[in-house]
Design a protein around this motif. Structure first.
Motif, PDB file in Angstrom:
ATOM      1  N   TYR A   1       0.835  -1.198   0.000  1.00 40.94           N
ATOM      2  CA  TYR A   1       0.000   0.000   0.000  1.00 40.94           C
ATOM      3  C   TYR A   1       0.870   1.248   0.000  1.00 40.94           C
ATOM      4  CZ  TYR A   1      -3.634  -3.311   1.383  1.00 40.94           C
ATOM      5  OH  TYR A   1      -4.491  -4.383   1.428  1.00 40.94           O
ATOM      6  N   ILE A   2       0.368   2.297  -0.616  1.00 42.47           N
ATOM      7  CA  ILE A   2       1.080   3.568  -0.668  1.00 42.47           C
ATOM      8  C   ILE A   2       0.247   4.649   0.031  1.00 42.47           C
ATOM      9  CG2 ILE A   2       0.112   4.160  -2.964  1.00 42.47           C
ATOM     10  CD1 ILE A   2       3.678   5.008  -2.202  1.00 42.47           C
ATOM     11  N   TYR A   3       0.911   5.472   0.811  1.00 40.02           N
ATOM     12  CA  TYR A   3       0.277   6.627   1.456  1.00 40.02           C
ATOM     13  C   TYR A   3       0.929   7.886   0.885  1.00 40.02           C
ATOM     14  CZ  TYR A   3      -1.298   3.408   5.169  1.00 40.02           C
ATOM     15  OH  TYR A   3      -1.872   2.388   5.879  1.00 40.02           O
ATOM     16  N   PHE A   4       0.165   8.738   0.236  1.00 40.93           N
ATOM     17  CA  PHE A   4       0.689  10.021  -0.217  1.00 40.93           C
ATOM     18  C   PHE A   4       0.533  11.020   0.917  1.00 40.93           C
ATOM     19  CE2 PHE A   4      -0.358   7.873  -4.239  1.00 40.93           C
ATOM     20  CZ  PHE A   4       0.884   7.990  -4.868  1.00 40.93           C
ATOM     21  N   VAL A   5       1.657  11.536   1.386  1.00 43.45           N
ATOM     22  CA  VAL A   5       1.652  12.337   2.609  1.00 43.45           C
ATOM     23  C   VAL A   5       2.745  13.403   2.531  1.00 43.45           C
ATOM     24  CG1 VAL A   5       3.183  10.674   3.759  1.00 43.45           C
ATOM     25  CG2 VAL A   5       1.757  12.179   5.146  1.00 43.45           C
ATOM     26  N   GLU A   6       2.474  14.570   3.082  1.00 49.70           N
ATOM     27  CA  GLU A   6       3.496  15.614   3.145  1.00 49.70           C
ATOM     28  C   GLU A   6       4.619  15.149   4.082  1.00 49.70           C
ATOM     29  OE1 GLU A   6       3.635  18.286   1.309  1.00 49.70           O
ATOM     30  OE2 GLU A   6       1.690  17.848   0.385  1.00 49.70           O
ATOM     31  N   LYS A   7       5.836  15.549   3.754  1.00 50.41           N
ATOM     32  CA  LYS A   7       7.009  15.088   4.505  1.00 50.41           C
ATOM     33  C   LYS A   7       6.865  15.339   6.007  1.00 50.41           C
ATOM     34  CE  LYS A   7      12.057  15.414   4.356  1.00 50.41           C
ATOM     35  NZ  LYS A   7      13.210  16.077   3.702  1.00 50.41           N
TER      36      LYS A   7
ATOM     37  N   ILE B   1       7.373  -1.002   7.002  1.00 47.77           N
ATOM     38  CA  ILE B   1       6.951   0.357   6.637  1.00 47.77           C
ATOM     39  C   ILE B   1       8.141   1.107   6.044  1.00 47.77           C
ATOM     40  CG2 ILE B   1       6.079   2.577   7.467  1.00 47.77           C
ATOM     41  CD1 ILE B   1       4.558   1.086   9.642  1.00 47.77           C
ATOM     42  N   ASN B   2       7.980   1.605   4.826  1.00 41.50           N
ATOM     43  CA  ASN B   2       8.987   2.467   4.209  1.00 41.50           C
ATOM     44  C   ASN B   2       8.665   3.908   4.605  1.00 41.50           C
ATOM     45  OD1 ASN B   2      10.508   0.543   2.448  1.00 41.50           O
ATOM     46  ND2 ASN B   2       8.462   0.224   1.605  1.00 41.50           N
ATOM     47  N   TYR B   3       9.289   4.379   5.677  1.00 43.80           N
ATOM     48  CA  TYR B   3       9.076   5.759   6.122  1.00 43.80           C
ATOM     49  C   TYR B   3       9.646   6.719   5.076  1.00 43.80           C
ATOM     50  CZ  TYR B   3       8.836   9.686   9.404  1.00 43.80           C
ATOM     51  OH  TYR B   3       8.529  10.880  10.031  1.00 43.80           O
ATOM     52  N   ASP B   4      10.821   6.364   4.555  1.00 48.06           N
ATOM     53  CA  ASP B   4      11.434   7.069   3.423  1.00 48.06           C
ATOM     54  C   ASP B   4      11.538   6.092   2.262  1.00 48.06           C
ATOM     55  OD1 ASP B   4      12.104   9.410   4.992  1.00 48.06           O
ATOM     56  OD2 ASP B   4      13.706   8.204   5.876  1.00 48.06           O
ATOM     57  N   LEU B   5      11.346   6.575   1.047  1.00 49.78           N
ATOM     58  CA  LEU B   5      11.565   5.722  -0.116  1.00 49.78           C
ATOM     59  C   LEU B   5      13.066   5.582  -0.371  1.00 49.78           C
ATOM     60  CD1 LEU B   5       8.490   6.380  -0.635  1.00 49.78           C
ATOM     61  CD2 LEU B   5       9.037   6.073  -3.050  1.00 49.78           C
TER      62      LEU B   5
ATOM     63  N   PHE C   1       5.322   5.370   2.689  1.00 44.80           N
ATOM     64  CA  PHE C   1       4.950   6.773   2.838  1.00 44.80           C
ATOM     65  C   PHE C   1       5.669   7.571   1.753  1.00 44.80           C
ATOM     66  CE2 PHE C   1       4.459   6.375   7.783  1.00 44.80           C
ATOM     67  CZ  PHE C   1       3.466   5.419   7.589  1.00 44.80           C
ATOM     68  N   CYS C   2       4.918   8.230   0.888  1.00 41.19           N
ATOM     69  CA  CYS C   2       5.513   8.928  -0.248  1.00 41.19           C
ATOM     70  C   CYS C   2       5.158  10.414  -0.234  1.00 41.19           C
ATOM     71  CB  CYS C   2       5.052   8.287  -1.563  1.00 41.19           C
ATOM     72  SG  CYS C   2       5.771   9.027  -3.034  1.00 41.19           S
ATOM     73  N   SER C   3       6.192  11.251  -0.145  1.00 37.93           N
ATOM     74  CA  SER C   3       5.980  12.699  -0.233  1.00 37.93           C
ATOM     75  C   SER C   3       6.147  13.139  -1.690  1.00 37.93           C
ATOM     76  CB  SER C   3       6.983  13.435   0.660  1.00 37.93           C
ATOM     77  OG  SER C   3       8.306  13.199   0.200  1.00 37.93           O
ATOM     78  N   LYS C   4       5.808  14.398  -1.986  1.00 37.06           N
ATOM     79  CA  LYS C   4       5.921  14.900  -3.362  1.00 37.06           C
ATOM     80  C   LYS C   4       7.340  14.762  -3.890  1.00 37.06           C
ATOM     81  CE  LYS C   4       2.183  18.302  -3.064  1.00 37.06           C
ATOM     82  NZ  LYS C   4       1.869  19.747  -2.910  1.00 37.06           N
ATOM     83  N   GLU C   5       8.323  15.000  -3.020  1.00 40.45           N
ATOM     84  CA  GLU C   5       9.730  14.943  -3.435  1.00 40.45           C
ATOM     85  C   GLU C   5      10.156  13.529  -3.821  1.00 40.45           C
ATOM     86  OE1 GLU C   5       9.361  18.050  -0.103  1.00 40.45           O
ATOM     87  OE2 GLU C   5       8.556  16.080  -0.579  1.00 40.45           O
ATOM     88  N   GLU C   6       9.376  12.522  -3.422  1.00 41.70           N
ATOM     89  CA  GLU C   6       9.761  11.130  -3.669  1.00 41.70           C
ATOM     90  C   GLU C   6       9.005  10.488  -4.836  1.00 41.70           C
ATOM     91  OE1 GLU C   6      10.919   9.490   0.735  1.00 41.70           O
ATOM     92  OE2 GLU C   6       8.823  10.094   0.437  1.00 41.70           O
TER      93      GLU C   6
END
Length: 374
Positions: free
Chosen positions: A222-228, A317-321, A347-352
């Motif tokens: 599963y992927i979560y799109f989330v601000e850093k 959990i991938n806190y950072d990609l 957890f995926c932020s815009k930068e990732e």
């Protein structure tokens, strides 16, 4: 296919059957017979595919069948690995496999006093498991000689490159006899590792287990799109909502791993961090606490995670990609082992976003978007 059909001899079979290791994994099916015939092997396989047995069993069998009674034990097999945790894990496997063979082995690594390791070496061993730094150190002290080595294993070669050990390996290679069997394993094959493999392997058989096929089918992703800046709150909420017993969280940096551990502990969630800046004792304690389920959450960097082998790990959990897409597959492969189901959250932020696209291209699978909200 069984280990018996791979011509594994009775003392080793007995130990395998006691541990209920009955059916060889794909990498073992491909590698064991050629290795028994003294063929050099180039193995492309990630941690968790059974490669330790793939290289260990043929070596143990050949040493067992070529024992010379009354002769002083000398190091006849060297297994070189990048991290202390992985070295200990391999040595634990050797404890099982050599149980009824009389083959002696030991493990050496830095970060601890050398006295106990030196005493084991002086008592005489057949197989040495080592990390590069401590091996070179003891060789410089003339405590270790590699003149009798007939089997050389270079494990996790890509991690050797990541950790800056390639120069150490190049210093070690001339100390090994020219006439030997070499078994070379790497999860990925960057150009520097491909070049190294060509320089030390003679007419190798290439065996490969595609990591994507070995993990994708058994792991829910599963992927979560989330601000850093919101990742920490999301992590706390996920861990409080999902009561899974053992959770491995990946951080891209050592500093980040420590910070996540502090945040979780403050939120009342038992956690510890493991990375290269921790002392050997601290790393072993954290790993032991996690394996015994004393600590629920372990936060790790990629390098420190090589060697974490936990039965029935339920959630990653991938806190950072990760920067390298193959690393994603290695990470989530910590769960869903041996046919068990597992779950991986990212957890995926815009930068990732660019990293996410590379991961989905590698795996050929789009991650399911979670509707979990803070």
């Amino acid at each position: 296919m069984t280990f018996k059909e791979l011509n594994i001899i009775e003392p080793i079979l007995r130990a395998l059957e006691e541990k209920e290791y009955i059916t060889p994994t794909p990498i073992q099916q491909q590698a064991i017979l050629p290795a028994l015939n003294n063929r050099d092997i180039l193995g492309l396989a990630q941690t968790g595919t059974g490669k330790t047995a793939a290289f260990s069993l043929p070596i143990i069998q050949q040493l067992y069948l070529n024992k010379e009674s009354g002769k002083k034990r000398e190091i006849r097999a060297l297994i070189l690995t990048p991290t202390r945790e992985l070295a200990i894990q391999i040595n634990d496997c050797l404890n099982e496999y050599t149980q009824y063979t009389g083959i002696r082995h030991c493990v050496i690594f830095g970060g601890v006093k050398q006295n106990a390791q030196v005493n084991e070496l002086k008592a005489g061993i057949d197989i040495l498991v080592a990390t590069p730094g401590r091996l070179l150190d003891l060789m410089n002290q003339r405590i270790i000689s590699l003149n009798s080595v007939r089997h050389f294993v270079l494990d996790e070669a890509d991690r050797m490159l990541d950790m800056g050990f390639i120069h150490d390996i190049k210093r070690l290679l001339p100390k090994l006899p020219k006439e030997k069997q070499t078994l070379f394993f790497s999860a990925t094959m960057p150009s520097a590792i491909a070049s190294l493999s060509r320089s030390i392997l003679r007419n190798p058989l290439k065996v490969e287990v595609t990591p994507t096929s070995s993990v994708i089918d058994t792991i829910e992703q599963y992927i979560y799109f989330v601000e850093k800046q919101e990742k920490k709150d999301l992590l706390i909420n996920v861990l409080k909502k999902d009561k899974k017993q053992s959770v491995l969280v990946f951080s891209r940096t050592k500093h980040g791993a420590d910070k996540i551990a502090r945040i979780l502990c403050k939120a009342g969630i038992g956690s510890e961090a493991i990375h290269g800046n921790k002392s050997q004792n601290a790393r072993q304690r954290a790993l032991s606490n996690f394996k015994s389920r004393k600590t629920r959450v372990l936060i790790a960097t990629d390098i420190a995670a090589r060697g974490i082998d936990v039965d029935q790990l339920e959630l990653v959990i991938n806190y950072d990609l990760p920067d390298v897409p193959e690393t994603y597959v290695h990470r989530i492969g910590r769960t869903g082992r041996a046919g068990n189901n597992g779950t991986a959250l990212t957890f995926c932020s815009k930068e990732e976003n660019a990293m996410l696209k590379d991961i989905q291209k590698l795996t050929g699978k789009n991650l399911v978007v979670s509707d979990f909200s803070l």
